[in-house]
Write an enzyme that holds these catalytic residues in place. Structure first.
Site, PDB file in Angstrom:
ATOM      1  N   SER A 583       0.837  -1.202   0.000  1.00  0.00           N
ATOM      2  CA  SER A 583       0.000   0.000   0.000  1.00  0.00           C
ATOM      3  C   SER A 583       0.868   1.246   0.000  1.00  0.00           C
ATOM      4  O   SER A 583       2.007   1.235   0.503  1.00  0.00           O
ATOM      5  CB  SER A 583      -0.908   0.021   1.231  1.00  0.00           C
ATOM      6  N   TYR A 596      -2.854  -0.053  10.656  1.00  0.00           N
ATOM      7  CA  TYR A 596      -2.817  -0.438   9.241  1.00  0.00           C
ATOM      8  C   TYR A 596      -1.522   0.031   8.578  1.00  0.00           C
ATOM      9  O   TYR A 596      -0.839  -0.737   7.894  1.00  0.00           O
ATOM     10  CB  TYR A 596      -4.023   0.153   8.513  1.00  0.00           C
TER      11      TYR A 596
END
Length: 706
Positions: A583, A596
């Site tokens: 990501s 996250y």
């Protein structure tokens, strides 16, 4: 219509009178209908094997005079799925006139090009080598099939005598002759010398049957094959135990599958030393009966008889000299045992080629076995793709049926090696191979993509399949996986993918998934860690449970899947790829993202560490960094979207536009964009690249790598 029995035990009577009545008067439609029925019963013919034809009177397009035209299955194809576009249409009189310029057996291959001068329908399929076999016989409808029961008689040492006695002279006999113009002439000669026969048995090859109507032809074929089957059934056991009785016992099925899954990647590695091969495994009871028998050592080296079988299974199988209970966990010891067996097979094949080759023979092909028999366990087959491997296993099972039947009634005979070579390295077959489409970039490759039932993972799976790969699709959600399977079933063949439940936090489930990949396709080449989860909360709202869940799925999941995948890749010893879908958040610090973002950073650095460690094995590890891929994403179904909207002070509905506007390219990112990035790494142009990060985020400056 003549009244005949429709009660069969060994073949399937599928004729529907109402359906046939709708086609009445259209001989071509009835030919296709009959062909599809015959192809639906594998006891009558194998996949892609055999051909059917009909003749009808039609107008000549230039003279408008009535003339006889033959429609026959064209080159390639399968009668079970045959359509009109798969037929070749030729003028019968012109085809038969080719006899006037035929120069003899040594020149028969030159006749194939002349078939084109006989074409009636210029849009029809190219005529096959079997065209004259149908054209020189006078019957309206003809079937040429390869039923195991008939070939068992055709391949028996005294098959001609058995045929004569079994059918009281109503079935003719033509000794082995390679398919082609000469065989067509011999069929006609047999008919002329035996008027009134209902069919012809081709030595070591197959069966010709016919009729004045599509139905008469169909029922005649069923009756002949039924009689052959009954004869074989009555013979089993009379000469003693089948295949000389059982030498060893098979392991219990769960143990067989376990052993097969452990050894499949090792076998695949040996078979892929020239090009990547895809595997198939079967422990069919017919296979086990043969490979566990006393006669295995005598019969297996003989090879097959029917050319349709032989072309797909090679001169003979490799029979492993391993105990069914062999300890397969010691990779080096296993490879040391198998290496000499494969080398011996390759040497045998090279000697076969050298001893049989002609001056104009094509170059030697892959010397590895197609069929590998593991006594007590089952049959492995390896080929350029899953369908070819699966069909090869089916053909060898046909060959086992033939050997079983021939041994029960007489003694099995295979094609002489020179005749087998003349089929395998036939210049016409070579020309057919050269006309085949160029392999796709991922042909022969196998990918396991975690979380591939939706979103990014599903897009990657679809992309890889479209580029030629076989894909193991998985998810931890059974309902989501079932929906994905339905989607893929509508789009791709059953040989392109397999599905399995997989929870990436469960080591046993991961191990099972890779074992499943071994059984389904022979191993794995590409591991894509795509399974994910997102939780967006402020530090005070973030719970320990949230933290553990993020790190279990994203970090531990990536580690465990990679670890299991590397074990398979090392067994194969042909390199491979690991792609981690990480990501933009691994590089960019933002609000409400402690768990996250840090987990993604761990994934990214774990990728670098793995790349550094696995390079010596030619295993490349690369990373794709997406951002804000909302379409079909399970992540965005939950509280993540609300959390991110809250962090940016906007509504959930405004998120897609917000994400697009903050990129340098002002673009929304789609799952297909990530799939394309993954393909960049595995498509063949980046084989010397590892440890890289490819951002696919529309351009986020804060995520630029230094």
């Amino acid at each position: 219509m003549t009244s005949r029995t429709t009660d069969f035990k060994h073949v399937s009577y599928l004729w529907d009178e109402a359906k046939a009545a709708e086609l009445a008067g259209d001989e071509i439609a009835l030919l296709i209908y009959r062909s599809n029925l015959l192809g639906a019963d594998l006891r009558l013919t194998n996949y892609g094997g055999g051909n059917t034809s009909c003749k009808a009177i039609t107008k000549h397009p230039l003279t408008e005079e009535y003339t006889e035209v033959m429609w026959v299955k064209g080159s390639g194809g399968d009668i079970g799925t045959l359509q009109k576009s798969g037929l070749a249409a030729l003028y019968v009189d012109q085809l038969r006139n080719l006899k006037n310029i035929y120069r003899g057996l040594a020149y028969e291959d030159e006749m194939v090009a002349l078939f084109n001068h006989c074409i009636y329908d210029l849009e029809s399929k190219a005529p096959s080598i079997d065209t004259p076999l149908h054209g020189f016989l006078p019957f309206t409808h003809i079937d040429h099939l390869h039923p195991d029961a008939a070939i068992a008689i055709a391949a028996a040492a005294d098959g001609e005598q058995i045929t004569r006695e079994l059918f009281n002279g109503t079935i003719g006999w033509v000794p082995w002759q390679k398919p082609g113009f000469e065989l067509g002439l011999q069929l006609r000669k047999c008919l002329d010398e035996n008027p009134g026969i209902r069919g012809i048995m081709l030595g070591s090859h197959g069966l010709f049957t016919w009729g004045d109507t599509a139905y008469e032809c169909y029922i005649n074929t069923l009756e002949v094959v039924e009689k052959c089957s009954e004869y074989l059934e009555s013979a089993y056991g009379k000469k003693g135990p089948v295949f000389g009785g059982q030498k060893i016992g098979a392991l219990m099925q769960d143990l067989r599958l376990k052993q097969a899954s452990l050894i499949a990647p090792v076998l695949r590695g040996f078979c892929s030393n020239e090009r990547h091969m895809v595997g198939h495994f079967t422990d069919d009871t017919r296979v086990l009966e043969f490979i566990n028998s006393n006669d295995l050592e005598r019969l297996a080296p003989m090879g097959t008889s029917c050319p349709d079988h032989f072309l797909r299974t090679k001169i003979s199988p490799l029979v492993l000299k391993l105990d069914a209970n062999e300890n397969l966990s010691d990779l080096k010891a296993l490879q040391a045992k198998l290496a000499p067996e494969f080398e011996a097979y390759r040497q045998m094949y090279a000697e076969y080629y050298q001893s049989c080759r002609h001056e104009d023979s094509p170059a030697i092909r892959d010397t590895n076995p197609v069929i590998i028999l593991y006594p007590g366990i089952g049959l492995f087959s390896f080929a350029k793709d899953k369908q070819t491997a699966r069909v090869a296993a089916e053909f060898y099972t046909n060959a086992i049926n033939v050997m079983k039947g021939a041994e029960a009634i007489s003694k099995y005979t295979s094609l002489p090696k020179q005749e087998a070579f003349n089929i395998e390295y036939w210049l016409l077959e070579e020309a057919k191979l050269q006309r085949m489409p160029k392999p796709k970039a991922l042909s022969g490759k196998i990918a396991l993509i975690t979380g591939s039932a939706g979103g990014i993972g599903k897009a990657i799976a679809r992309k890889f399949i479209n580029e030629g790969a076989c894909v193991v699709i998985n998810d931890n959600d059974a309902a989501r996986l079932a929906n994905a399977e339905e989607s893929f079933k509508a789009e791709f063949s059953k040989d392109a993918y397999a599905t399995v439940l997989l929870d990436v936090t469960n080591a046993d489930a991961i191990r099972h998934a890779f074992e499943y990949a071994g059984l389904a396709f022979g191993g794995v080449d590409i591991v894509v860690n795509c399974a994910g989860i997102s939780i967006s909360k402020s530090i005070e709202e973030h719970t320990e449970k949230d933290w553990d869940l993020l790190y279990d799925i994203l970090v531990k999941g990536q580690f465990l899947v990679t670890q299991a995948g590397v074990e398979i890749l090392r067994k194969q010893a042909i390199g491979g790829d690991v792609i981690n879908i990480v990501s933009k958040n691994a590089l960019v610090s933002g609000p409400n993202n402690a768990g996250y973002g840090s987990a993604k950073a761990a994934q990214l650095h774990l990728s670098r560490l793995n790349a550094a460690e696995l390079g010596a094995d030619h295993i490349r590890v690369n990373t794709v960094n997406p951002d804000a891929v909302i379409s079909d994403s399970k992540i965005w179904e939950g509280a993540w979207a609300e959390g991110r909207a809250k962090a940016y002070g906007i509504t959930v509905a405004e998120l897609p536009a917000f994400y697009a506007k903050r990129t340098l390219l002002n673009e929304m990112i789609l799952p297909e964009d990530i799939a394309n990035a993954c393909f960049v790494f595995v498509g063949g142009l980046m084989n010397k690249s590892t440890g890289n990060v490819l951002n696919v985020d529309g351009g986020v400056a804060n995520a630029f790598l230094r």
